[in-house]
Design an enzyme around this catalytic site. Structure first.
Site, mmCIF file in Angstrom:
data_model
loop_
_atom_site.group_PDB
_atom_site.id
_atom_site.type_symbol
_atom_site.label_atom_id
_atom_site.label_comp_id
_atom_site.label_asym_id
_atom_site.label_seq_id
_atom_site.Cartn_x
_atom_site.Cartn_y
_atom_site.Cartn_z
ATOM 1 N N ASN A 172 0.904 -1.080 0.067
ATOM 2 C CA ASN A 172 0.073 -0.492 -0.055
ATOM 3 C C ASN A 172 0.993 1.558 -0.416
ATOM 4 O O ASN A 172 1.979 0.945 1.431
ATOM 5 C CB ASN A 172 -1.131 -0.173 1.396
ATOM 6 C CG ASN A 172 -1.846 1.327 1.446
ATOM 7 O OD1 ASN A 172 -1.083 2.571 1.568
ATOM 8 N ND2 ASN A 172 -3.134 1.264 1.420
ATOM 9 N N HIS A 193 1.184 6.514 2.028
ATOM 10 C CA HIS A 193 1.119 7.096 2.847
ATOM 11 C C HIS A 193 3.048 7.749 2.001
ATOM 12 O O HIS A 193 3.590 8.766 2.657
ATOM 13 C CB HIS A 193 2.333 6.769 4.480
ATOM 14 C CG HIS A 193 0.785 6.588 4.673
ATOM 15 N ND1 HIS A 193 -0.344 7.894 4.881
ATOM 16 C CD2 HIS A 193 0.168 5.105 5.216
ATOM 17 C CE1 HIS A 193 -1.087 6.960 5.549
ATOM 18 N NE2 HIS A 193 -1.561 5.444 5.691
ATOM 19 N N HIS A 235 -5.875 3.673 -1.662
ATOM 20 C CA HIS A 235 -6.718 4.666 -0.759
ATOM 21 C C HIS A 235 -7.292 5.554 -1.775
ATOM 22 O O HIS A 235 -6.669 6.467 -1.215
ATOM 23 C CB HIS A 235 -7.107 4.252 0.218
ATOM 24 C CG HIS A 235 -8.334 4.156 0.767
ATOM 25 N ND1 HIS A 235 -8.455 4.155 2.391
ATOM 26 C CD2 HIS A 235 -9.849 4.827 0.415
ATOM 27 C CE1 HIS A 235 -9.572 4.512 2.541
ATOM 28 N NE2 HIS A 235 -10.598 4.773 1.664
ATOM 29 N N ARG A 266 -6.782 13.196 0.813
ATOM 30 C CA ARG A 266 -5.559 13.033 1.543
ATOM 31 C C ARG A 266 -4.667 12.626 1.259
ATOM 32 O O ARG A 266 -3.792 13.540 2.035
ATOM 33 C CB ARG A 266 -5.789 13.492 3.020
ATOM 34 C CG ARG A 266 -5.784 11.567 3.382
ATOM 35 C CD ARG A 266 -6.061 11.409 5.183
ATOM 36 N NE ARG A 266 -8.048 12.013 5.817
ATOM 37 C CZ ARG A 266 -8.359 11.407 6.237
ATOM 38 N NH1 ARG A 266 -7.717 10.189 7.476
ATOM 39 N NH2 ARG A 266 -9.115 10.937 6.584
ATOM 40 N N HIS A 267 -4.498 12.102 0.291
ATOM 41 C CA HIS A 267 -2.782 11.089 -0.186
ATOM 42 C C HIS A 267 -2.580 10.657 -1.577
ATOM 43 O O HIS A 267 -2.773 11.692 -2.433
ATOM 44 C CB HIS A 267 -2.668 10.033 1.373
ATOM 45 C CG HIS A 267 -3.201 9.051 1.571
ATOM 46 N ND1 HIS A 267 -4.253 8.326 0.768
ATOM 47 C CD2 HIS A 267 -4.077 8.616 2.739
ATOM 48 C CE1 HIS A 267 -5.386 7.234 1.759
ATOM 49 N NE2 HIS A 267 -5.232 7.386 2.635
ATOM 50 N N ARG A 301 -9.738 8.810 -1.148
ATOM 51 C CA ARG A 301 -10.166 8.234 0.307
ATOM 52 C C ARG A 301 -10.700 10.104 -1.341
ATOM 53 O O ARG A 301 -11.145 10.634 -1.410
ATOM 54 C CB ARG A 301 -9.203 9.483 1.544
ATOM 55 C CG ARG A 301 -9.073 8.251 1.920
ATOM 56 C CD ARG A 301 -8.435 8.268 3.136
ATOM 57 N NE ARG A 301 -9.191 8.847 4.120
ATOM 58 C CZ ARG A 301 -9.672 7.885 5.337
ATOM 59 N NH1 ARG A 301 -8.867 6.313 5.391
ATOM 60 N NH2 ARG A 301 -10.592 8.153 6.145
ATOM 61 N N HIS A 319 -3.933 -4.585 7.870
ATOM 62 C CA HIS A 319 -3.942 -3.707 8.517
ATOM 63 C C HIS A 319 -3.050 -3.573 9.814
ATOM 64 O O HIS A 319 -3.117 -4.430 11.005
ATOM 65 C CB HIS A 319 -5.127 -2.643 9.188
ATOM 66 C CG HIS A 319 -5.656 -1.329 9.651
ATOM 67 N ND1 HIS A 319 -6.150 -0.295 8.492
ATOM 68 C CD2 HIS A 319 -5.326 -0.658 10.844
ATOM 69 C CE1 HIS A 319 -5.621 0.749 9.087
ATOM 70 N NE2 HIS A 319 -5.321 0.532 10.594
ATOM 71 N N GLU A 378 -11.105 -9.375 2.901
ATOM 72 C CA GLU A 378 -9.850 -8.725 4.162
ATOM 73 C C GLU A 378 -10.119 -9.026 5.118
ATOM 74 O O GLU A 378 -10.669 -8.086 5.397
ATOM 75 C CB GLU A 378 -8.619 -7.180 3.098
ATOM 76 C CG GLU A 378 -7.600 -7.640 3.830
ATOM 77 C CD GLU A 378 -7.431 -6.205 2.991
ATOM 78 O OE1 GLU A 378 -7.118 -6.181 2.172
ATOM 79 O OE2 GLU A 378 -6.548 -5.601 3.613
ATOM 80 N N GLU A 416 -8.782 0.347 -3.266
ATOM 81 C CA GLU A 416 -9.364 1.075 -2.018
ATOM 82 C C GLU A 416 -10.398 2.098 -2.776
ATOM 83 O O GLU A 416 -10.335 2.846 -2.548
ATOM 84 C CB GLU A 416 -8.419 0.981 -1.096
ATOM 85 C CG GLU A 416 -7.359 -0.538 -0.243
ATOM 86 C CD GLU A 416 -6.974 -0.077 0.773
ATOM 87 O OE1 GLU A 416 -7.796 1.164 2.091
ATOM 88 O OE2 GLU A 416 -6.368 -0.556 0.906
ATOM 89 N N THR A 421 -8.225 3.672 8.063
ATOM 90 C CA THR A 421 -9.546 2.782 8.076
ATOM 91 C C THR A 421 -10.117 2.476 9.322
ATOM 92 O O THR A 421 -8.613 1.155 9.710
ATOM 93 C CB THR A 421 -9.458 1.923 7.192
ATOM 94 O OG1 THR A 421 -8.879 2.316 5.469
ATOM 95 C CG2 THR A 421 -10.915 1.368 6.532
HETATM 96 N N1 PXP Z 1 -5.695 -3.575 3.545
HETATM 97 C C1 PXP Z 1 -7.211 -2.029 3.968
HETATM 98 C C2 PXP Z 1 -8.563 -2.494 3.709
HETATM 99 C C3 PXP Z 1 -6.655 -0.826 4.884
HETATM 100 O O1 PXP Z 1 -7.570 0.080 4.325
HETATM 101 C C4 PXP Z 1 -5.570 -0.402 4.709
HETATM 102 C C5 PXP Z 1 -5.221 1.284 5.571
HETATM 103 O O2 PXP Z 1 -5.267 2.242 4.211
HETATM 104 C C6 PXP Z 1 -4.555 -1.263 5.070
HETATM 105 C C7 PXP Z 1 -4.429 -3.441 3.791
HETATM 106 C C8 PXP Z 1 -2.797 -0.886 5.089
HETATM 107 O O3 PXP Z 1 -2.344 -0.870 6.582
HETATM 108 P P1 PXP Z 1 -1.947 -0.311 6.776
HETATM 109 O O4 PXP Z 1 -1.132 0.457 6.201
HETATM 110 O O5 PXP Z 1 -1.818 0.285 8.183
HETATM 111 O O6 PXP Z 1 -0.260 -1.873 6.499
#
Ligand code: PXP
Length: 247
Positions: free
Chosen positions: A11, A14, A47, A53-54, A49, A194, A155, A74, A105
């Protein structure tokens, strides 16, 4: 390579968070995605959003054009996101709950509560050829409802497991194990994600039903110290080690 190997989705949200802090183009999240691909990532997750924001719309368009591995898009179950997903047709869409004021999330989608809304919504995405994942808490009733809705996969939210300590963490791990086992019994593909990091990933990887992890925040943060390629390689090794432990 073991056929039991867990796929790693990276992901990159960030990277965009840091870029947006100065409003320019650096660091470029698509460059990070291409580096992750080179380092052995099996997919990229981003994602979009509601408040952008990102990740921004142009990031999603560029990801679709530039990466070779699948994009896991996402999104919240809104009309705006439906229009974007059905136009761009990412390999998969992971539907997540989204509240404007949350930091990330927080908690899984309430599939039971939003069943009627999701039913028509998922059908439209599937008609466009998008594979659907639902991001839910490890709760058997939510898993059952996701399966009834026709999700291609789910997930399971690992946030409560990661945040807990000691015995409470073991209890959360057991919830993930029970949820994953139930998904296996009903032949529903099951992923996890997550908050996963070096300390917490192996135990989840040892749960045999999981086929994919989506990891972002820790990988991007740790990359500051070790570089993105090394960090992904280390996470990959820990996932493989965890999976070997369950064999
Ligand atoms: N899976 C989903 C569905 C998420 O929303 C996120 C966070 O955006 C992640 C995985 C990844 O989580 P993390 O950034 O905490 O590793």
């Amino acid at each position: 390579m073991s056929e039991n190997r867990i796929r790693l989705g990276v992901n990159i949200d960030h990277v965009a968070t840091v870029r947006n802090a100065r409003g320019g183009f650096h660091p470029d999240p698509i460059r990070a995605a291409l580096l992750a691909e080179k380092a052995g990532a099996d997919g990229i997750t981003a994602h979009l959003r509601e408040d952008r924001r990102h990740i921004k719309d142009t990031d999603i368009e560029r990801l679709m054009a530039e990466i070779k591995i699948p994009l896991n898009f996402e999104m919240a179950a809104t009309d705006e996101m439906l229009a974007i997903a059905t136009r761009l047709k990412p390999a998969s869409s992971c539907i997540v709950p989204e509240k404007r004021e949350e930091l990330t999330t927080e908690g899984g989608l309430d599939v039971i509560g939003y069943y009627n809304h999701l039913e028509g919504y998922i059908a439209k995405l599937k008609d466009a050829g998008v594979s659907i994942s639902l991001f839910i808490d490890p709760d058997v009733n939510q898993i059952k409802a996701s399966n009834e809705l026709g999700a291609d996969k789910i997930e399971l939210h690992t946030g409560s497991y990661v945040d807990a300590q000691g015995n409470a963490r073991m209890d959360e791990l057991e919830r993930l194990r029970v949820g994953a086992r139930y998904s296996g019994e009903i032949n529903l593909e099951v992923h996890a994600g997550h908050g996963l990091n070096y300390e917490t990933v192996e135990a989840v990887a040892a749960i045999p039903e999981f086929t994919e992890f989506n990891i972002g925040h820790f990988l991007i943060g740790e990359a500051i110290f070790g570089g993105l390629e090394n960090t992904i390689a280390e996470m990959r090794a820990l996932m493989d080690q965890g999976r070997e432990n369950c064999a």
